[in-house]
Design an enzyme around this catalytic site. Structure first.
Site, PDB file in Angstrom:
ATOM      1  N   ASP A  99       0.843  -1.194   0.000  1.00 38.89           N
ATOM      2  CA  ASP A  99       0.000   0.000   0.000  1.00 38.89           C
ATOM      3  C   ASP A  99       0.884   1.251   0.000  1.00 38.89           C
ATOM      4  O   ASP A  99       2.007   1.230  -0.508  1.00 38.89           O
ATOM      5  CB  ASP A  99      -0.977  -0.040   1.188  1.00 38.89           C
ATOM      6  CG  ASP A  99      -2.289   0.663   0.892  1.00 38.89           C
ATOM      7  OD1 ASP A  99      -2.320   1.908   0.986  1.00 38.89           O
ATOM      8  OD2 ASP A  99      -3.287  -0.010   0.575  1.00 38.89           O
ATOM      9  N   LYS A 176      -3.793  -0.597  -6.766  1.00 39.74           N
ATOM     10  CA  LYS A 176      -4.831   0.069  -5.971  1.00 39.74           C
ATOM     11  C   LYS A 176      -4.661   1.567  -6.186  1.00 39.74           C
ATOM     12  O   LYS A 176      -3.579   2.125  -5.963  1.00 39.74           O
ATOM     13  CB  LYS A 176      -4.677  -0.259  -4.485  1.00 39.74           C
ATOM     14  CG  LYS A 176      -5.639   0.515  -3.591  1.00 39.74           C
ATOM     15  CD  LYS A 176      -5.395   0.214  -2.119  1.00 39.74           C
ATOM     16  CE  LYS A 176      -6.224   1.127  -1.220  1.00 39.74           C
ATOM     17  NZ  LYS A 176      -5.945   0.885   0.227  1.00 39.74           N
ATOM     18  N   ASP A 178      -5.932   5.250  -5.231  1.00 41.28           N
ATOM     19  CA  ASP A 178      -6.637   5.988  -4.182  1.00 41.28           C
ATOM     20  C   ASP A 178      -7.107   7.363  -4.687  1.00 41.28           C
ATOM     21  O   ASP A 178      -6.925   7.718  -5.847  1.00 41.28           O
ATOM     22  CB  ASP A 178      -5.731   6.114  -2.962  1.00 41.28           C
ATOM     23  CG  ASP A 178      -6.473   5.945  -1.649  1.00 41.28           C
ATOM     24  OD1 ASP A 178      -7.686   6.213  -1.603  1.00 41.28           O
ATOM     25  OD2 ASP A 178      -5.830   5.535  -0.665  1.00 41.28           O
ATOM     26  N   TRP A 212     -13.633   5.595  -2.811  1.00 39.30           N
ATOM     27  CA  TRP A 212     -14.361   5.607  -1.542  1.00 39.30           C
ATOM     28  C   TRP A 212     -15.887   5.558  -1.695  1.00 39.30           C
ATOM     29  O   TRP A 212     -16.623   5.870  -0.766  1.00 39.30           O
ATOM     30  CB  TRP A 212     -13.980   6.820  -0.685  1.00 39.30           C
ATOM     31  CG  TRP A 212     -12.517   7.097  -0.618  1.00 39.30           C
ATOM     32  CD1 TRP A 212     -11.483   6.188  -0.633  1.00 39.30           C
ATOM     33  CD2 TRP A 212     -11.894   8.380  -0.541  1.00 39.30           C
ATOM     34  NE1 TRP A 212     -10.282   6.824  -0.570  1.00 39.30           N
ATOM     35  CE2 TRP A 212     -10.496   8.181  -0.515  1.00 39.30           C
ATOM     36  CE3 TRP A 212     -12.394   9.688  -0.483  1.00 39.30           C
ATOM     37  CZ2 TRP A 212      -9.582   9.229  -0.427  1.00 39.30           C
ATOM     38  CZ3 TRP A 212     -11.484  10.725  -0.406  1.00 39.30           C
ATOM     39  CH2 TRP A 212     -10.109  10.502  -0.368  1.00 39.30           C
ATOM     40  N   ASP A 233     -13.028   4.351   4.167  1.00 38.37           N
ATOM     41  CA  ASP A 233     -12.120   3.410   4.814  1.00 38.37           C
ATOM     42  C   ASP A 233     -12.787   2.746   6.011  1.00 38.37           C
ATOM     43  O   ASP A 233     -13.496   3.387   6.799  1.00 38.37           O
ATOM     44  CB  ASP A 233     -10.864   4.132   5.297  1.00 38.37           C
ATOM     45  CG  ASP A 233      -9.948   4.534   4.151  1.00 38.37           C
ATOM     46  OD1 ASP A 233     -10.269   4.215   2.999  1.00 38.37           O
ATOM     47  OD2 ASP A 233      -8.923   5.180   4.432  1.00 38.37           O
TER      48      ASP A 233
END
Length: 409
Positions: A99, A176, A178, A212, A233
């Site tokens: 991450d 991933k 974000d 999100w 999250d």
């Protein structure tokens, strides 16, 4: 934070998936699942990125929920070894994902991202080679902004093609992506740009959008990537976990091969919930990833989930799970006989599922915040009476604790 070895942490942050099923639950919270959808409606909804990836939901490990920014290449190597040594790799847990915080604060003179020289001195390509040699896949992290969420490394905004080329050259298998530090630019603009770069230069990289759930990505992200976050999250507590399950569930009909809903990573083992709550967490996530598909062989996955603060008896009737009322089934209890232990300083899992028979219904007394999870396999004499794919549905059901509510997807 004092960190245990990666071997002991394997069950902490697994992104899990199992075949789709039905849930019977009791307790507070809205009924699970949304509106019924016709096959044609589902076809319209189910656009895929077309990269051939994500035929089943992604399963593996991610560094963030336990290590946060305190991640390094030693942890990644240990985790890859542990996935193999415990046998989890053979069960499909294939991704080892780094991450945030893996890169230097600044790009190099050519504008390329650079692995952090202190924590990843061997570089990402060498790490990918190590992971690949064990039959696993390596994931990495970036952000649709000027910096990542930690503000310790650059994001990929306006560097989309350059960064995807870099990731591909390193042998990265998963991204991933974000949603921090967006420079005031829209989600659609930023994620569309990265999707186009991925389709051009990263065709072999699983693309996980992490915006999100702000703009209902289940309704549009299927054509961009292989999974999309449906929630903010997660936090390591019961209320956060249950709310993420409820928020994710409304998008059940949009998930399927090639594109999956993502309610965020598991918190199992981080210490904020009880063993019973983690068991529920793991079980709900196993189903939540795949509302859109039945189990093979006309089997059904059934989860009896007690959200109340007291013990309750929960019943799932065959009529609510898509079985003929008279069907006889073999019931496999997925949590009974699940034992973890250490042997010669190595973590081991021993799974000896118990089986029984049932007809018409299945009931269980379930402890507060706990669950029971079963696989129902119709016995041979009953298989011929089952026609077509089962309709996936959840049922809110209990024998003594409230109203029975059914809803289908």
């Amino acid at each position: 934070m004092a960190h245990a070895t990666s071997t002991a942490l394997l069950l902490l942050l697994l992104t899990v998936a199992a075949a789709g099923g039905r849930v019977a639950r009791t307790g507070s919270g809205p009924p699970l699942a949304g509106n019924a959808a016709s096959v044609e409606e589902l076809r319209v909804r189910r656009k895929t990125a077309g990269n051939g990836l994500g035929g089943t939901p992604q399963m593996g490990w991610n560094s963030w929920n336990h290590f946060s920014c305190d991640v390094n290449e030693k942890i990644i190597r240990e985790t890859a070894d542990a996935l193999v040594n415990t046998g989890l790799a053979k069960l499909g847990y294939q991704y080892v994902n780094i991450d945030d915080c893996w890169a230097e604060y600044n790009r190099d003179h050519k504008g390329n991202m650079v692995p952090n020289k202190q924590t990843f001195p061997s570089g990402i390509k060498a790490l990918a080679d190590y992971v690949h040699a064990r039959g696993l896949k390596l994931g990495i992290y970036s952000d649709a902004g000027t910096q990542t969420c930690s503000k310790k490394m650059p994001g990929s905004l306006d560097h989309e093609e350059q960064d995807v080329k870099t990731f591909a050259s390193w042998g990265v298998d998963y991204l991933k992506y974000d949603n921090c530090n967006d420079a005031g630019r829209s989600i659609m603009e930023r994620y569309t740009k990265m999707s186009k770069a991925m389709k051009k230069y990263g065709k072999n990289i699983f693309f996980s959008l992490c915006e999100w759930g702000n703009e209902n990505p289940a309704t549009w992200a299927g054509g961009m990537g292989n999974s999309w976050r449906t929630t903010l999250d997660i936090v390591d507590n019961w209320d956060s976990m249950t709310s993420r399950a409820d928020q994710n569930d409304k998008w059940a009909s949009y998930a399927g091969p090639g594109g999956w809903n993502d309610p965020d990573m598991l918190e199992v083992g981080n210490g904020g919930m009880t063993e019973a709550e983690y068991r529920s967490h793991f079980s709900i996530w196993a189903l939540a990833k795949v509302w859109a598909g039945p189990l093979s062989g006309n089997r059904k996955a059934v989860l009896l989930w007690n959200r109340k603060g007291r013990r309750a008896t929960i019943t799932a009737y065959w009529s609510t799970v898509g079985l003929p009322a008279s069907a006889a089934v073999t019931v496999r209890d997925l949590w009974a006989g699940f034992i973890s232990y250490y042997h010669n300083n190595n973590f081991r899992l021993l799974v000896q599922h118990s089986s029984s028979s049932a007809r018409g219904k299945i009931s269980a007394s379930v402890a507060p915040h706990d669950c029971k999870m079963y696989i129902l396999t119709p016995k041979s004499a009953d298989r011929s009476s089952l026609s077509g794919d089962p309709v996936l549905e959840f049922s809110l059901s209990s024998s003594d604790s409230g109203q029975v509510v059914y809803s289908k997807v």
